[in-house]
Design an enzyme around this catalytic site. Structure first.
Site, short mmCIF file in Angstrom:
data_model
loop_
_atom_site.label_atom_id
_atom_site.label_comp_id
_atom_site.label_asym_id
_atom_site.label_seq_id
_atom_site.Cartn_x
_atom_site.Cartn_y
_atom_site.Cartn_z
CE LYS A 1 -19.77 20.28 28.62
NZ LYS A 1 -20.92 19.94 27.76
CB SER B 1 -21.84 23.37 25.99
OG SER B 1 -22.15 22.02 26.35
CB SER C 1 -22.93 19.92 24.09
OG SER C 1 -23.60 21.15 24.07
N1 GLN Z 1 -26.69 24.31 21.88
C1 GLN Z 1 -27.63 23.65 22.71
C2 GLN Z 1 -28.03 24.54 23.86
O1 GLN Z 1 -27.46 25.56 23.97
C3 GLN Z 1 -27.11 22.33 23.21
C4 GLN Z 1 -26.15 22.45 24.32
C5 GLN Z 1 -25.77 21.12 24.90
O2 GLN Z 1 -25.94 20.08 24.26
N2 GLN Z 1 -25.32 21.15 26.14
O3 GLN Z 1 -28.87 24.24 24.63
#
Ligand code: GLN
EC number: 6.3.5.7
Length: 483
Positions: free
Chosen positions: A76, A151, A175
Site C-alpha cells: 500500500k 482505504s 481499511s
Molecule cells: N473508513 C474509515 C475512515 O475513513 C477507515 C479508514 C481506514 O481504516 N484507514 O477513517
C-alpha cells in the site's frame, strides 16, 4: 501462474517448477495488460522487482528456503520505500521519495519477498471507497461500476483480480477488512502493536495497524509472519514473541465458543448479508463450534467516537505537511502565511481537509472536553464491552459490512453515509483488537464478508477458524469474470 496462492507459489519455487524471475515477469505483464481497467497501482517497480526476484532465485539455489523467498507482493502506498515514490494517495506527497524503508517493507524484503509496486489508496487512508485518491478511483474487479472498498482498495482490487497473490495494507477503522469483504479476499488487522508502524505514514496513530490482504487465511498467515514483530523504532510496538502462524491453522474447532452480538443484526444490515452470516455460523457449528448470543451495548456510540478521535489525531499528524520541509509547495507564495495556506489548500483533497477541520475543532480549547475527551471515554466503554464478552466466548462473529460494495460515486457527496458503513469494523480499532474478514458468499454478484474478532494477540486463532472454514467452503476460490 497468476491463479496461485502464496502457499502454492512457495511449493512451486521449492520444487523448481518455475523461478521467481519467471513468475515476476509473468505478473508484471499481467499488470500492464489488466490494471488500466482497475487503476489499482500508483507506481510499478519493475526494476526493483526483477532484481529482487533474481536475488531470491540465487538464495534458493544456495539452499535457502522460506515461504516468502521469491514471492511477489505489493505495498500500500503509505509504507515508505527508499528511493521510490510514497504518495499516500495525495498530491501533497506526489513528489515524495522516502529516504528509508518502513520496517514492514524492510522485513518482507529481508524474507525475500519481491515488490511489484505501490498500490492505490484513499488519500492519507481516509475513506471507505478508494474514491478520495489523488490518482483516481479504483474499480472493483467483481463489477467495475462498484467501489472496491477502502482505504486499501488498490491492494484489494489487485489481489482479487489475480494481478498478484497478496499485498500489504493498513487498517485504522476497517481499511483491510472492508475492502477484503468487498472483493472476496481474506484480510487481517492484527492487534495494535503487533506490526510496526515505523515508516507507515500516520493517519490516526492510536488506531493504525498494518496487516495482510490475500485470498486465503493460509496466505494471510504467511504474510503476517513476515510483517509481525517487535520494533524498537516504534514506541507502541509490543515485545511479545511472534508465534508460528502457519502452524496454528490446523487446530480443531470442537468446542470453540463463538459469540454473536445481538446488536449486529439490528436495522441497517442488508437482510441478505444477515442470511449469509447465519450460513457461515451454521458451517462453523458443523465443525464443532458452539454459538452463544452476546451483547456489545456501547457499539452504537462507536462511529461518533471514532469520527472524533481519528480526525483529531489526523489533524495533528498532518500538521507536518506545511509546504516547507517536504511534500507539495505552492507556486510563488506572497509570504509565509500564504505559503502555508496555499500549500495545504492545494496539496490536500476535500476529504482530508474536512477531517483536519473536524479534528482541529474537536481538539480546540473549550471543545476538547465535550468532544475529544468524551470520545475517549466511549472508547474505553467499547473496550470494556469486548473484555466482558471475551470472558464468555473465544471469538466474536458478525458481518464485516452492513451492505455490499456500492456504486462508484453513490456516496461521494454524502461523507456521513460513507462513515456509517464502517459500523462493524471500527470497534476493533477503538479497542486495539485483532479482526479478520473472510469471504462468505455473494449478493447480486458482489462478494460479502464475515468478520471474526479475537482477544489481544490471538491472530493465530482467527487464522485457524478462517482456514478451517475455507477447507469446508469454496467462496474464497471464486474468481471475478475477466480476471
Ligand atoms: N473508513 C474509515 C475512515 O475513513 C477507515 C479508514 C481506514 O481504516 N484507514 O477513517
Amino acid at each position: 501462474m497468476h491463479h496461485m496462492t502464496l502457499a502454492e507459489i512457495a511449493r512451486g519455487l521449492a520444487d523448481k517448477k518455475f523461478s521467481s524471475e519467471e513468475l515476476t515477469q509473468a505478473l508484471l505483464a499481467r499488470i500492464a495488460q489488466l490494471d488500466p481497467q482497475l487503476n489499482s497501482f500508483i507506481s510499478l517497480t519493475e526494476e526493483l522487482a526483477l532484481s529482487q526476484a533474481k536475488a531470491a532465485d540465487a538464495r534458493r539455489a544456495n539452499g535457502e528456503s522460506g515461504a516468502l523467498l521469491g514471492a511477489p507482493i505489493a505495498h500500500k502506498d503509505l509504507f515508505c520505500t527508499q528511493g521510490i515514490r510514497t504518495s499516500c494517495g495525495s498530491k501533497m506527497l506526489d513528489n515524495f521519495k522516502a529516504p528509508y524503508d518502513a520496517t514492514v517493507v524492510a522485513k518482507l524484503a529481508a524474507a525475500g519477498a519481491v515488490t511489484l509496486g505501490k498500490t492505490n489508496m484513499d488519500e492519507f487512508a481516509m475513506g471507505s471507497a478508494n474514491e478520495s485518491s489523488y490518482y483516481g478511483a479504483v474499480k472493483n474487479p467483481w463489477n467495475q461500476e462498484h467501489v472496491p472498498g477502502g482505504s486499501s482498495g488498490g491492494s484489494a482490487a489487485a489481489v482479487a483480480a489475480r494481478l498478484l497473490p497478496a499485498a500489504t495494507a493498513t487498517d485504522t477503522g476497517g481499511s483491510i477488512r472492508q475492502p477484503a469483504a468487498f472483493t472476496n479476499l481474506t484480510g487481517l488487522k492484527p492487534t495494535y502493536g503487533r506490526v510496526s508502524r515505523w515508516g507507515m505514514i500516520a493517519y490516526a496513530s492510536s488506531l493504525d495497524q498494518g496487516g495482510p490482504l490475500a485470498r486465503t487465511a493460509e496466505d494471510c498467515a504467511i504474510l503476517l509472519q513476515g510483517m509481525a514483530g517487535f520494533d524498537p523504532n516504534d514506541s507502541t510496538s509490543i515485545d511479545e514473541p511472534v508465534p508460528d502462524y502457519s502452524a496454528s491453522l490446523n487446530g480443531s474447532l470442537q468446542g470453540l465458543r463463538i459469540g454473536v452480538p445481538k446488536e449486529y443484526f439490528s436495522t441497517g444490515l442488508d437482510p441478505r448479508i444477515a442470511e449469509l452470516t447465519h450460513n457461515s455460523i451454521k458451517a462453523l457449528e458443523k465443525l464443532g463450534a458452539v454459538i452463544k448470543p452476546i451483547s456489545l451495548p456501547n457499539m452504537q456510540h462507536a462511529i461518533p467516537a471514532y469520527y472524533v478521535i481519528a480526525p483529531a489525531e489526523a489533524s495533528s499528524n498532518l500538521s507536518r505537511f506545511d509546504g516547507v520541509r517536504f511534500g507539495y509547495r505552492c507556486e510563488n507564495p506572497d509570504n509565509l502565511m500564504d505559503l502555508y495556506k496555499r500549500s495545504r489548500g492545494e496539496g490536500f483533497g476535500a476529504e482530508v481537509q474536512r477531517r483536519i477541520m473536524v479534528g482541529a475543532y474537536a481538539l480546540s480549547a473549550g471543545y476538547y472536553d465535550a468532544y475529544y475527551l468524551k470520545a475517549q471515554k466511549i472508547r474505553r466503554l467499547v473496550k470494556n464491552d469486548f473484555m466482558a464478552a471475551f470472558n464468555e466466548v473465544d471469538i466474536i462473529l458478525g458481518p464485516t459490512t452492513p451492505n455490499p460494495a456500492w456504486k462508484l460515486g453513490a456516496k461521494s457527496s454524502d461523507p456521513v453515509a460513507e462513515y456509517l458503513e464502517d459500523v462493524y469494523t471500527i470497534t476493533a480499532n477503538l479497542a486495539g483488537l485483532p479482526g479478520l474478514s473472510m469471504p462468505a458468499g455473494f449478493v447480486d454478484g458482489l462478494p460479502v464478508g464475515v468478520q471474526l474478532l479475537a482477544p489481544y494477540f490471538q491472530e493465530g486463532r482467527l487464522l485457524n477458524v478462517a482456514h478451517q472454514y475455507q477447507l469446508n467452503t469454496d467462496w474464497h476460490t471464486r474468481t471475478p469474470t475477466g480476471f
